[in-house]
Scaffold this active site. Sequence first.
Site, PDB file in Angstrom:
ATOM      1  N   TYR A  29      20.670  29.539  13.593  1.00 22.54           N
ATOM      2  CA  TYR A  29      19.539  30.126  14.324  1.00 22.54           C
ATOM      3  C   TYR A  29      18.224  29.484  13.912  1.00 22.54           C
ATOM      4  O   TYR A  29      17.416  29.095  14.775  1.00 22.54           O
ATOM      5  CB  TYR A  29      19.485  31.632  14.082  1.00 22.54           C
ATOM      6  CG  TYR A  29      18.366  32.305  14.841  1.00 22.54           C
ATOM      7  CD1 TYR A  29      18.504  32.594  16.197  1.00 22.54           C
ATOM      8  CD2 TYR A  29      17.172  32.629  14.219  1.00 22.54           C
ATOM      9  CE1 TYR A  29      17.471  33.194  16.907  1.00 22.54           C
ATOM     10  CE2 TYR A  29      16.132  33.228  14.916  1.00 22.54           C
ATOM     11  CZ  TYR A  29      16.286  33.507  16.257  1.00 22.54           C
ATOM     12  OH  TYR A  29      15.262  34.096  16.957  1.00 22.54           O
ATOM     13  N   LYS A  51      15.580  27.168  16.293  1.00 31.38           N
ATOM     14  CA  LYS A  51      14.199  27.496  16.621  1.00 31.38           C
ATOM     15  C   LYS A  51      13.240  26.382  16.197  1.00 31.38           C
ATOM     16  O   LYS A  51      12.191  26.186  16.834  1.00 31.38           O
ATOM     17  CB  LYS A  51      13.805  28.829  15.992  1.00 31.38           C
ATOM     18  CG  LYS A  51      14.507  30.020  16.660  1.00 31.38           C
ATOM     19  CD  LYS A  51      14.205  30.076  18.164  1.00 31.38           C
ATOM     20  CE  LYS A  51      14.806  31.295  18.829  1.00 31.38           C
ATOM     21  NZ  LYS A  51      14.464  31.391  20.271  1.00 31.38           N
TER      22      LYS A  51
END
Length: 230
Positions: A156, A160
Site C-alpha cells: 500500500y 501511494k
Amino acid sequence: MTTTLITGANRGLGYEVARRLVQEGQTVWIGARDAERGQAAASRIGAEFVQLDVTDDASVDAAAKTLRERVGHLDILVNNAGILGEIPPAEDMTADQVRHVYETNVFGIVRVTHAFLPLLRAASAPSVINVTSGLGSFTLVNDPAQVESRYPLLAYCSSKSAVTMLTVQYAKSIPDVRFNAVDPGQTATEFTGEVGHSVEEGAEAAVRAATLGARTPTGTVTDRAGALPW
C-alpha cells in the site's frame, strides 16, 4: 455546471467528497463496481451513477462511453478508488500480492485517466485529482513523530508513492489538464478500521482541489493543512 466523476465513491471518503460537491452545485457521477450499492449511494445525495471497475478495461471504457453520450465532457476526475490489500510481513510478501494492490491503486489511475482524457479535454478547465496518502511520503514514514511511520505496509505505501509520482509526471507531460494529488490523512472509515479523524475532515483536501475552478494549480501534493512533505 461542473461535471465531476469520482471513482470508488459509494462509501467512505469518496462518498463524502461526492456529497460535498453535490452541495457545491456540481453534477457528480459516482463510479462504483457494485451497481446496487452505487445507485443507492447516488440516490441518497442527488448524484448520478455509473458502473465502473477501475481494474477492468471494458468497464472503464463503458463508463467513458456513458458519460460521453450523456454529458459530452468531464470537468473533474477524482481517482479515489483504492485498496489496502493483504498485509503479511514484508519478507512474506509475494509479487502477486503487490500486483493486486497496484492493479487498483496505480494501474487503475492510469486506466481511468487514459479512458477519460478525451472527455476532460472537451471541458474548458479540466482537472484530475488523485487521492494519495502520507503513507507514501518518504519524509513522513521516516519520522517517528508522525503517525505514518507506524504502518509498515509494503504494497500500500509504495503504491501511494507511485500515485504521487504519477500525478507529478502527468502534470509535467499534459499541460492542458491540471493534475494534483491530495492526502486525506488518517480518516475514520471502514478502510482504516474507523481510526483517525472524521470523514468530513478527510474530505477537505479533495473538496478544496475540486472547487478552485480557474485557480486550480497543477503538479501539487497537498493535505488539508497545505503542502504534503515529500
